[in-house]
Design a protein around this motif. Structure first.
Motif, PDB file in Angstrom:
ATOM      1  N   ASP A   1      51.480  32.933   8.350  1.00  0.00           N
ATOM      2  CA  ASP A   1      50.279  33.082   9.184  1.00  0.00           C
ATOM      3  C   ASP A   1      50.499  34.035  10.355  1.00  0.00           C
ATOM      4  O   ASP A   1      49.556  34.662  10.836  1.00  0.00           O
ATOM      5  CB  ASP A   1      49.848  31.712   9.738  1.00  0.00           C
ATOM      6  N   SER A   2      51.743  34.123  10.830  1.00  0.00           N
ATOM      7  CA  SER A   2      51.972  34.890  12.058  1.00  0.00           C
ATOM      8  C   SER A   2      52.117  36.393  11.816  1.00  0.00           C
ATOM      9  O   SER A   2      51.996  37.173  12.753  1.00  0.00           O
ATOM     10  CB  SER A   2      53.225  34.376  12.770  1.00  0.00           C
ATOM     11  N   ARG A   3      52.338  36.804  10.571  1.00  0.00           N
ATOM     12  CA  ARG A   3      52.650  38.224  10.356  1.00  0.00           C
ATOM     13  C   ARG A   3      51.514  39.150  10.789  1.00  0.00           C
ATOM     14  O   ARG A   3      51.731  40.266  11.269  1.00  0.00           O
ATOM     15  CB  ARG A   3      53.016  38.474   8.878  1.00  0.00           C
ATOM     16  N   VAL A   4      50.290  38.661  10.632  1.00  0.00           N
ATOM     17  CA  VAL A   4      49.135  39.523  10.899  1.00  0.00           C
ATOM     18  C   VAL A   4      48.901  39.770  12.396  1.00  0.00           C
ATOM     19  O   VAL A   4      48.235  40.733  12.773  1.00  0.00           O
ATOM     20  CB  VAL A   4      47.864  38.921  10.244  1.00  0.00           C
ATOM     21  N   SER A   5      49.493  38.935  13.242  1.00  0.00           N
ATOM     22  CA  SER A   5      49.216  39.068  14.688  1.00  0.00           C
ATOM     23  C   SER A   5      49.569  40.454  15.213  1.00  0.00           C
ATOM     24  O   SER A   5      48.971  40.936  16.161  1.00  0.00           O
ATOM     25  CB  SER A   5      50.030  38.058  15.495  1.00  0.00           C
ATOM     26  N   ARG A   6      50.576  41.075  14.585  1.00  0.00           N
ATOM     27  CA  ARG A   6      51.001  42.394  15.069  1.00  0.00           C
ATOM     28  C   ARG A   6      50.113  43.509  14.529  1.00  0.00           C
ATOM     29  O   ARG A   6      50.259  44.667  14.886  1.00  0.00           O
ATOM     30  CB  ARG A   6      52.469  42.641  14.664  1.00  0.00           C
ATOM     31  N   ILE A   7      49.185  43.128  13.608  1.00  0.00           N
ATOM     32  CA  ILE A   7      48.335  44.140  12.965  1.00  0.00           C
ATOM     33  C   ILE A   7      46.896  44.089  13.491  1.00  0.00           C
ATOM     34  O   ILE A   7      46.335  45.110  13.877  1.00  0.00           O
ATOM     35  CB  ILE A   7      48.336  43.934  11.427  1.00  0.00           C
ATOM     36  N   TYR A   8      46.292  42.890  13.486  1.00  0.00           N
ATOM     37  CA  TYR A   8      44.851  42.893  13.820  1.00  0.00           C
ATOM     38  C   TYR A   8      44.619  42.871  15.334  1.00  0.00           C
ATOM     39  O   TYR A   8      45.552  42.731  16.111  1.00  0.00           O
ATOM     40  CB  TYR A   8      44.086  41.804  13.082  1.00  0.00           C
ATOM     41  N   GLY A   9      43.347  43.065  15.691  1.00  0.00           N
ATOM     42  CA  GLY A   9      43.007  43.139  17.119  1.00  0.00           C
ATOM     43  C   GLY A   9      43.479  44.443  17.742  1.00  0.00           C
ATOM     44  O   GLY A   9      43.557  44.583  18.963  1.00  0.00           O
ATOM     45  N   GLY A  10      43.804  45.416  16.883  1.00  0.00           N
ATOM     46  CA  GLY A  10      44.466  46.652  17.312  1.00  0.00           C
ATOM     47  C   GLY A  10      45.951  46.461  17.064  1.00  0.00           C
ATOM     48  O   GLY A  10      46.542  45.476  17.530  1.00  0.00           O
ATOM     49  N   THR A  11      46.563  47.374  16.300  1.00  0.00           N
ATOM     50  CA  THR A  11      47.982  47.187  15.964  1.00  0.00           C
ATOM     51  C   THR A  11      48.833  47.305  17.235  1.00  0.00           C
ATOM     52  O   THR A  11      48.400  47.870  18.247  1.00  0.00           O
ATOM     53  CB  THR A  11      48.473  48.251  14.953  1.00  0.00           C
ATOM     54  N   ASN A  12      50.063  46.803  17.136  1.00  0.00           N
ATOM     55  CA  ASN A  12      50.932  46.857  18.320  1.00  0.00           C
ATOM     56  C   ASN A  12      51.281  48.296  18.699  1.00  0.00           C
ATOM     57  O   ASN A  12      51.513  48.593  19.879  1.00  0.00           O
ATOM     58  CB  ASN A  12      52.175  45.997  18.089  1.00  0.00           C
ATOM     59  N   GLU A  13      51.260  49.197  17.711  1.00  0.00           N
ATOM     60  CA  GLU A  13      51.497  50.612  18.044  1.00  0.00           C
ATOM     61  C   GLU A  13      50.336  51.136  18.898  1.00  0.00           C
ATOM     62  O   GLU A  13      50.547  51.870  19.871  1.00  0.00           O
ATOM     63  CB  GLU A  13      51.624  51.457  16.760  1.00  0.00           C
ATOM     64  N   ILE A  14      49.124  50.737  18.540  1.00  0.00           N
ATOM     65  CA  ILE A  14      47.953  51.184  19.316  1.00  0.00           C
ATOM     66  C   ILE A  14      47.988  50.569  20.725  1.00  0.00           C
ATOM     67  O   ILE A  14      47.606  51.214  21.702  1.00  0.00           O
ATOM     68  CB  ILE A  14      46.640  50.848  18.557  1.00  0.00           C
ATOM     69  N   MET A  15      48.505  49.326  20.838  1.00  0.00           N
ATOM     70  CA  MET A  15      48.634  48.718  22.178  1.00  0.00           C
ATOM     71  C   MET A  15      49.542  49.585  23.055  1.00  0.00           C
ATOM     72  O   MET A  15      49.283  49.799  24.239  1.00  0.00           O
ATOM     73  CB  MET A  15      49.230  47.302  22.088  1.00  0.00           C
ATOM     74  N   LYS A  16      50.615  50.107  22.448  1.00  0.00           N
ATOM     75  CA  LYS A  16      51.545  50.936  23.233  1.00  0.00           C
ATOM     76  C   LYS A  16      50.910  52.280  23.586  1.00  0.00           C
ATOM     77  O   LYS A  16      51.214  52.859  24.630  1.00  0.00           O
ATOM     78  CB  LYS A  16      52.861  51.105  22.462  1.00  0.00           C
ATOM     79  N   GLU A  17      50.013  52.766  22.720  1.00  0.00           N
ATOM     80  CA  GLU A  17      49.256  53.984  23.053  1.00  0.00           C
ATOM     81  C   GLU A  17      48.409  53.740  24.306  1.00  0.00           C
ATOM     82  O   GLU A  17      48.340  54.585  25.198  1.00  0.00           O
ATOM     83  CB  GLU A  17      48.326  54.367  21.887  1.00  0.00           C
ATOM     84  N   ILE A  18      47.755  52.578  24.358  1.00  0.00           N
ATOM     85  CA  ILE A  18      46.887  52.253  25.507  1.00  0.00           C
ATOM     86  C   ILE A  18      47.724  52.183  26.785  1.00  0.00           C
ATOM     87  O   ILE A  18      47.352  52.724  27.829  1.00  0.00           O
ATOM     88  CB  ILE A  18      46.148  50.909  25.248  1.00  0.00           C
ATOM     89  N   ILE A  19      48.887  51.532  26.684  1.00  0.00           N
ATOM     90  CA  ILE A  19      49.752  51.407  27.866  1.00  0.00           C
ATOM     91  C   ILE A  19      50.274  52.795  28.265  1.00  0.00           C
ATOM     92  O   ILE A  19      50.282  53.157  29.450  1.00  0.00           O
ATOM     93  CB  ILE A  19      50.921  50.435  27.579  1.00  0.00           C
ATOM     94  N   GLY A  20      50.655  53.579  27.256  1.00  0.00           N
ATOM     95  CA  GLY A  20      51.152  54.936  27.528  1.00  0.00           C
ATOM     96  C   GLY A  20      50.107  55.783  28.243  1.00  0.00           C
ATOM     97  O   GLY A  20      50.418  56.494  29.207  1.00  0.00           O
ATOM     98  N   ARG A  21      48.852  55.672  27.784  1.00  0.00           N
ATOM     99  CA  ARG A  21      47.770  56.444  28.430  1.00  0.00           C
ATOM    100  C   ARG A  21      47.605  56.030  29.884  1.00  0.00           C
ATOM    101  O   ARG A  21      47.362  56.858  30.755  1.00  0.00           O
ATOM    102  CB  ARG A  21      46.454  56.228  27.673  1.00  0.00           C
ATOM    103  N   SER A  22      47.773  54.719  30.158  1.00  0.00           N
ATOM    104  CA  SER A  22      47.602  54.241  31.541  1.00  0.00           C
ATOM    105  C   SER A  22      48.713  54.775  32.443  1.00  0.00           C
ATOM    106  O   SER A  22      48.603  54.741  33.663  1.00  0.00           O
ATOM    107  CB  SER A  22      47.576  52.710  31.577  1.00  0.00           C
ATOM    108  N   LEU A  23      49.801  55.272  31.818  1.00  0.00           N
ATOM    109  CA  LEU A  23      50.904  55.863  32.592  1.00  0.00           C
ATOM    110  C   LEU A  23      50.709  57.372  32.763  1.00  0.00           C
ATOM    111  O   LEU A  23      51.591  58.067  33.255  1.00  0.00           O
ATOM    112  CB  LEU A  23      52.238  55.596  31.871  1.00  0.00           C
ATOM    113  N   GLY A  24      49.571  57.856  32.281  1.00  0.00           N
ATOM    114  CA  GLY A  24      49.286  59.289  32.378  1.00  0.00           C
ATOM    115  C   GLY A  24      50.020  60.095  31.327  1.00  0.00           C
ATOM    116  O   GLY A  24      50.202  61.306  31.475  1.00  0.00           O
ATOM    117  N   LEU A  25      50.455  59.431  30.244  1.00  0.00           N
ATOM    118  CA  LEU A  25      51.218  60.148  29.200  1.00  0.00           C
ATOM    119  C   LEU A  25      50.328  60.483  28.003  1.00  0.00           C
ATOM    120  O   LEU A  25      49.386  59.783  27.725  1.00  0.00           O
ATOM    121  CB  LEU A  25      52.387  59.266  28.730  1.00  0.00           C
TER     122      LEU A  25
END
Ligand code: FAD
Length: 307
Positions: A283-307
């Motif tokens: 059941d837990s495997r999908v948590s890293r995929i849905y709601g926006g993948t974890n790679e996309i989460m890092k994109e959002i954080i990266g953008r907030s750093l001006g990168l």
């Protein structure tokens, strides 16, 4: 948290998606007459809801969705399909991301409420998943569906912004569920390693296991503090997109790590369906995929750093 503790993670998701993910779109964007039309049924549970963004050809790249909704008098004519939609089989109201201007990316997106029974709207299979079996995930098809303009949620062309405003709460909700899942898996494991014996002593007394448990206990405590802090920020209406993204990626990664390590401590019993840790693993495997993948989460954080 309680649904996870009650071993109802998948069926519970139908409820949390309705209450915590889709309802805010109605509360924040619906007109008074839309609220009168839909909120009573949503509150009673007679009208279950879903949100359909993902398409067979576009998930992470939300602005790349295709589903056209072309205005024709007092209707939009919708064609196309969505996939992987939670509550897709059971929902009566589907907040659907469409392209009211197919030539634009972000500014071409609008949100339409597509209702059960509309001519040309059909559902595909309840998709067969590796986990979350008690919960429906479906394909949706739109074949010249005439959606009245009164079903536009929010402003035409502002759909992408509406989604960005509401996704942080969804991501925080996922982090809340994931940390609860990891906490409960840890508790099952702690109990098991105190009872299970090997080499004439409880396996929890072996240093390798004791230290692994100590590491997990530490990470869970740190993760819980961060999640709780973001809940407080959200209650003050101060949750930022990047802080929600941090909670989502880090805690769902932690959930995966903890449940994997816990399963190992159950030995082969952990691989058997009769033990809840086996289901937790699937059941837990999908948590890293849905709601926006974890790679996309890092994109959002990266953008907030001006990168
Ligand atoms: C059980 C379940 C329930 C779901 N419920 C819903 C729902 O209710 N509503 C809904 O709309 N969707 C839902 N989804 C869909 C889900 O949110 C998407 O599948 C997810 O966002 C990923 O999109 P994708 O599958 O198209 O992957 P893709 O976008 O094709 O990505 C494939 C891989 O490439 C990576 N990638 C893509 N872009 C980048 C980049 N810029 N940098 C680095 N890596 C990148 C991704 O992280 C991923 O690892 C659900 C999915 C599942 C499995």
């Amino acid at each position: 948290e309680e649904l996870v503790r009650g071993d109802a993670i998948a069926s519970g998701m139908c409820i949390t998606l309705h209450n915590d993910v889709v309802l805010p779109y109605f509360l924040n964007l619906a007109t008074e007459s839309q609220k009168r039309r839909w909120l009573p049924g949503m509150a009673s549970g007679e009208l279950m809801s879903a949100i359909a963004m993902t398409e067979p050809g576009a998930g992470s790249d939300l602005a790349g969705i295709k589903t056209p909704a072309i205005r024709d008098g007092d209707h939009y004519v919708v064609n196309g399909s969505k996939t992987f939609i939670t509550n897709g089989i059971n929902a009566e109201l589907i907040v659907t991301a469409v392209k009211t201007n197919p030539h634009e990316r972000h500014s071409g997106i609008s949100l339409l409420v597509i209702e059960e029974g509309m001519e040309g709207f059909s559902r595909g299979r309840n998709l067969s998943k590796i986990g979350l079996h008690a919960q429906d995930t479906a394909e949706l098809f739109f074949d010249d569906v005439q959606v009245p303009v009164e079903n536009l949620l929010g402003e035409e062309g502002q759909g992408f912004i509406h989604l960005m405003e509401n996704l942080p709460q969804e991501r925080l909700g996922l982090a809340v569920g994931s940390i609860a899942h990891a906490q409960v898996a840890f508790e099952w494991t702690l109990e098991y390693i105190k009872e299970r014996e090997a080499f004439e002593r409880p396996i929890g007394s072996f240093q390798a296991i004791k230290h692994a448990m100590a590491e997990m206990r530490t990470e869970l405590d740190i993760g819980q503090v961060y999640v709780d802090a973001q809940i407080m920020a959200h209650c003050r209406r101060e949750l930022s997109a990047e802080d929600a993204a941090k909670a989502k990626w880090w805690v769902t990664d932690l959930e995966g790590r903890v449940i994997d390590r816990c399963l190992q401590m159950f030995g082969s019993w952990g691989y058997m369906e009769e033990y809840p840790i086996a289901r937790a693993y699937r059941d837990s495997r999908v948590s890293r995929i849905y709601g926006g993948t974890n790679e996309i989460m890092k994109e959002i954080i990266g953008r907030s750093l001006g990168l």
